[in-house]
Design a protein around this motif. Structure first.
Motif, PDB file in Angstrom:
ATOM      1  N   UNK A  55       8.504 -13.443 -37.678  1.00  0.00           N
ATOM      2  CA  UNK A  55       9.210 -12.179 -37.467  1.00  0.00           C
ATOM      3  C   UNK A  55      10.217 -11.893 -38.576  1.00  0.00           C
ATOM      4  N   UNK A  56      10.598 -10.625 -38.654  1.00  0.00           N
ATOM      5  CA  UNK A  56      11.647 -10.236 -39.592  1.00  0.00           C
ATOM      6  C   UNK A  56      13.030 -10.627 -39.092  1.00  0.00           C
ATOM      7  N   UNK A  57      13.118 -11.153 -37.878  1.00  0.00           N
ATOM      8  CA  UNK A  57      14.411 -11.539 -37.309  1.00  0.00           C
ATOM      9  C   UNK A  57      14.911 -12.790 -38.036  1.00  0.00           C
ATOM     10  N   UNK A  58      15.735 -12.587 -39.046  1.00  0.00           N
ATOM     11  CA  UNK A  58      16.188 -13.703 -39.875  1.00  0.00           C
ATOM     12  C   UNK A  58      17.675 -13.553 -40.162  1.00  0.00           C
ATOM     13  N   UNK A  59      18.524 -14.092 -39.302  1.00  0.00           N
ATOM     14  CA  UNK A  59      19.968 -13.919 -39.470  1.00  0.00           C
ATOM     15  C   UNK A  59      20.520 -14.755 -40.618  1.00  0.00           C
ATOM     16  N   UNK A  60      21.668 -14.356 -41.120  1.00  0.00           N
ATOM     17  CA  UNK A  60      22.396 -15.154 -42.094  1.00  0.00           C
ATOM     18  C   UNK A  60      23.033 -16.321 -41.358  1.00  0.00           C
ATOM     19  N   UNK A  61      22.590 -17.527 -41.632  1.00  0.00           N
ATOM     20  CA  UNK A  61      23.080 -18.686 -40.904  1.00  0.00           C
ATOM     21  C   UNK A  61      24.554 -18.960 -41.171  1.00  0.00           C
ATOM     22  N   UNK A  62      25.075 -18.487 -42.293  1.00  0.00           N
ATOM     23  CA  UNK A  62      26.487 -18.693 -42.575  1.00  0.00           C
ATOM     24  C   UNK A  62      27.376 -17.690 -41.841  1.00  0.00           C
ATOM     25  N   UNK A  63      26.762 -16.767 -41.096  1.00  0.00           N
ATOM     26  CA  UNK A  63      27.534 -15.755 -40.381  1.00  0.00           C
ATOM     27  C   UNK A  63      27.294 -15.760 -38.875  1.00  0.00           C
ATOM     28  N   UNK A 109      14.987 -32.338 -32.864  1.00  0.00           N
ATOM     29  CA  UNK A 109      16.372 -32.759 -33.077  1.00  0.00           C
ATOM     30  C   UNK A 109      16.755 -32.644 -34.549  1.00  0.00           C
ATOM     31  N   UNK A 110      15.827 -32.973 -35.434  1.00  0.00           N
ATOM     32  CA  UNK A 110      16.086 -32.839 -36.870  1.00  0.00           C
ATOM     33  C   UNK A 110      16.309 -31.380 -37.250  1.00  0.00           C
ATOM     34  N   UNK A 111      15.473 -30.496 -36.712  1.00  0.00           N
ATOM     35  CA  UNK A 111      15.632 -29.057 -36.967  1.00  0.00           C
ATOM     36  C   UNK A 111      16.997 -28.577 -36.492  1.00  0.00           C
ATOM     37  N   UNK A 112      17.384 -28.973 -35.289  1.00  0.00           N
ATOM     38  CA  UNK A 112      18.670 -28.536 -34.734  1.00  0.00           C
ATOM     39  C   UNK A 112      19.835 -29.075 -35.555  1.00  0.00           C
ATOM     40  N   UNK A 113      19.738 -30.308 -36.000  1.00  0.00           N
ATOM     41  CA  UNK A 113      20.819 -30.868 -36.818  1.00  0.00           C
ATOM     42  C   UNK A 113      20.929 -30.161 -38.163  1.00  0.00           C
ATOM     43  N   UNK A 114      19.798 -29.816 -38.751  1.00  0.00           N
ATOM     44  CA  UNK A 114      19.833 -29.088 -40.014  1.00  0.00           C
ATOM     45  C   UNK A 114      20.428 -27.686 -39.824  1.00  0.00           C
ATOM     46  N   UNK A 115      20.070 -27.048 -38.714  1.00  0.00           N
ATOM     47  CA  UNK A 115      20.641 -25.728 -38.431  1.00  0.00           C
ATOM     48  C   UNK A 115      22.135 -25.836 -38.129  1.00  0.00           C
ATOM     49  N   UNK A 116      22.543 -26.891 -37.476  1.00  0.00           N
ATOM     50  CA  UNK A 116      23.968 -27.093 -37.204  1.00  0.00           C
ATOM     51  C   UNK A 116      24.739 -27.204 -38.514  1.00  0.00           C
ATOM     52  N   UNK A 117      24.174 -27.893 -39.486  1.00  0.00           N
ATOM     53  CA  UNK A 117      24.840 -28.014 -40.782  1.00  0.00           C
ATOM     54  C   UNK A 117      24.842 -26.680 -41.529  1.00  0.00           C
ATOM     55  N   UNK A 118      23.732 -25.947 -41.449  1.00  0.00           N
ATOM     56  CA  UNK A 118      23.645 -24.650 -42.123  1.00  0.00           C
ATOM     57  C   UNK A 118      24.607 -23.630 -41.534  1.00  0.00           C
ATOM     58  N   UNK A 119      24.926 -23.772 -40.236  1.00  0.00           N
ATOM     59  CA  UNK A 119      25.862 -22.846 -39.588  1.00  0.00           C
ATOM     60  C   UNK A 119      27.279 -23.408 -39.576  1.00  0.00           C
ATOM     61  N   UNK A 158      32.173 -30.018 -30.776  1.00  0.00           N
ATOM     62  CA  UNK A 158      31.574 -30.673 -31.938  1.00  0.00           C
ATOM     63  C   UNK A 158      30.693 -31.818 -31.460  1.00  0.00           C
ATOM     64  N   UNK A 159      29.713 -32.163 -32.269  1.00  0.00           N
ATOM     65  CA  UNK A 159      28.762 -33.205 -31.873  1.00  0.00           C
ATOM     66  C   UNK A 159      29.464 -34.528 -31.581  1.00  0.00           C
ATOM     67  N   UNK A 160      30.517 -34.826 -32.333  1.00  0.00           N
ATOM     68  CA  UNK A 160      31.236 -36.084 -32.149  1.00  0.00           C
ATOM     69  C   UNK A 160      32.554 -35.885 -31.422  1.00  0.00           C
ATOM     70  N   UNK A 161      32.716 -34.720 -30.766  1.00  0.00           N
ATOM     71  CA  UNK A 161      33.971 -34.405 -30.094  1.00  0.00           C
ATOM     72  C   UNK A 161      33.981 -34.784 -28.626  1.00  0.00           C
ATOM     73  N   UNK A 162      35.149 -34.652 -28.012  1.00  0.00           N
ATOM     74  CA  UNK A 162      35.316 -34.899 -26.588  1.00  0.00           C
ATOM     75  C   UNK A 162      35.089 -33.609 -25.802  1.00  0.00           C
ATOM     76  N   UNK A 163      34.790 -33.746 -24.521  1.00  0.00           N
ATOM     77  CA  UNK A 163      34.636 -32.572 -23.666  1.00  0.00           C
ATOM     78  C   UNK A 163      35.982 -31.862 -23.523  1.00  0.00           C
ATOM     79  N   UNK A 164      35.956 -30.536 -23.598  1.00  0.00           N
ATOM     80  CA  UNK A 164      37.179 -29.742 -23.464  1.00  0.00           C
ATOM     81  C   UNK A 164      36.917 -28.579 -22.524  1.00  0.00           C
ATOM     82  N   UNK A 165      38.003 -27.930 -22.125  1.00  0.00           N
ATOM     83  CA  UNK A 165      37.934 -26.704 -21.327  1.00  0.00           C
ATOM     84  C   UNK A 165      37.117 -26.880 -20.055  1.00  0.00           C
TER      85      UNK A 165
END
Length: 271
Positions: A24-32, A60-70, A107-114
């Motif tokens: 699809x053309x649905x391609x967001x800017x991952x930095x935004x 999981x690899x895809x999600x981690x890469x997207x987490x870094x890209x965002x 955050x992935x290495x953070x504690x539960x909050x809120x």
């Protein structure tokens, strides 16, 4: 690649949802943007029981890469507890809203909050748990902040389950509980919080704050998040059904996974 998620799709300008494919053309800017993803029925295919749901190789690899890209702005948004989310994706860890908004990890290495949600009353939980005795195929899942009665293995028990829950609610009219119907599951939780309230809290913290959220979900419990996306200038995508008020939809979790992988391909091509 499009410069703005809002330019790609506006919920106000698209009265009828459209099918979204990996090409699809649905391609967001991952930095935004911020990627907010339901798990069961959205990222992962449903299974006869919650314990049988599994993570396909490479996800999981895809999600981690997207987490870094965002820059960290990717979160799982689920009715599952944080502990259960971590069990499914082990050894990977991700930011998450768990327990229908009862728990959160920024955050992935953070504690539960809120975690503002009070636990369910133990006597009420005991009475609701007894409903599982209606049929051998009913699976009881205690999530701490909620109780789920899964009947995928006993579909004939659906009406009896909801009738039993209704009788308990009638007997305790002041009990602050909410019933969440789902795909072969009846979930009962403390009222006053939901996935939307969890996402609102999440979006008030870095690295999510100030970004445009893209939320993908499949079930009735995801509709509260669909409803708040316009307020963030965000985008909703449903899975498996054409949910009201969303701009696009995927047919199945496999398409969601392919689209997410395609976002990385698009980023690589743009570099």
């Amino acid at each position: 690649m499009n410069e703005d998620v809002a330019e790609v799709s506006s919920q106000n300008d698209s009265p009828a949802p459209e099918r979204v494919s990996a090409a699809s053309e649905l391609a967001p800017r991952l930095d935004q943007c911020a990627l907010l993803l339901d798990i069961d029925g959205t990222l992962l295919d449903l299974a006869p029981t919650p314990r049988e749901v599994w993570v396909p190789p490479g996800l999981a690899t895809t999600l981690n890469r997207l987490r870094k890209k965002t820059a960290g702005a990717l979160a799982l948004v689920s009715g599952r507890s944080l502990n259960d989310i971590d069990r499914i994706f082990f050894p990977a860890l991700f930011p998450a809203v768990g327990g229908h908004g009862a728990e959160m990890r920024l955050a992935a290495d953070g504690e539960a909050v809120a975690a503002h949600a009070p636990p369910m009353d133990q006597e009420l939980k005991r009475r609701l748990a007894a409903i599982a005795n209606l049929s051998p195929g009913i699976l009881l899942e205690d999530k701490g902040y909620s109780l789920a009665l899964h009947y995928r293995l006993a579909p004939h028990a659906e009406q009896a389950i909801y009738e039993a829950v209704s009788l308990i609610r009638a007997d305790l009219p002041d009990a602050p509980i909410e019933v969440l119907p789902g795909k072969c599951v009846c979930e009962i939780k403390h009222s006053g919080f939901n996935k939307a309230s969890g996402v609102i809290e999440l979006m008030s913290h870095p690295p999510f704050k100030g970004r445009r959220p893209i939320f993908i979900g499949d079930d009735v419990t995801d509709e509260s998040v669909f409803a708040i996306m316009p307020g963030f200038g965000g985008l909703s995508i449903s899975v498996g059904r054409r949910a009201a008020g969303v701009a696009h939809h995927f047919d199945a979790p496999g398409e969601v996974r392919a689209w997410l992988a395609g976002l990385l391909d698009g980023e690589t091509a743009a570099e």
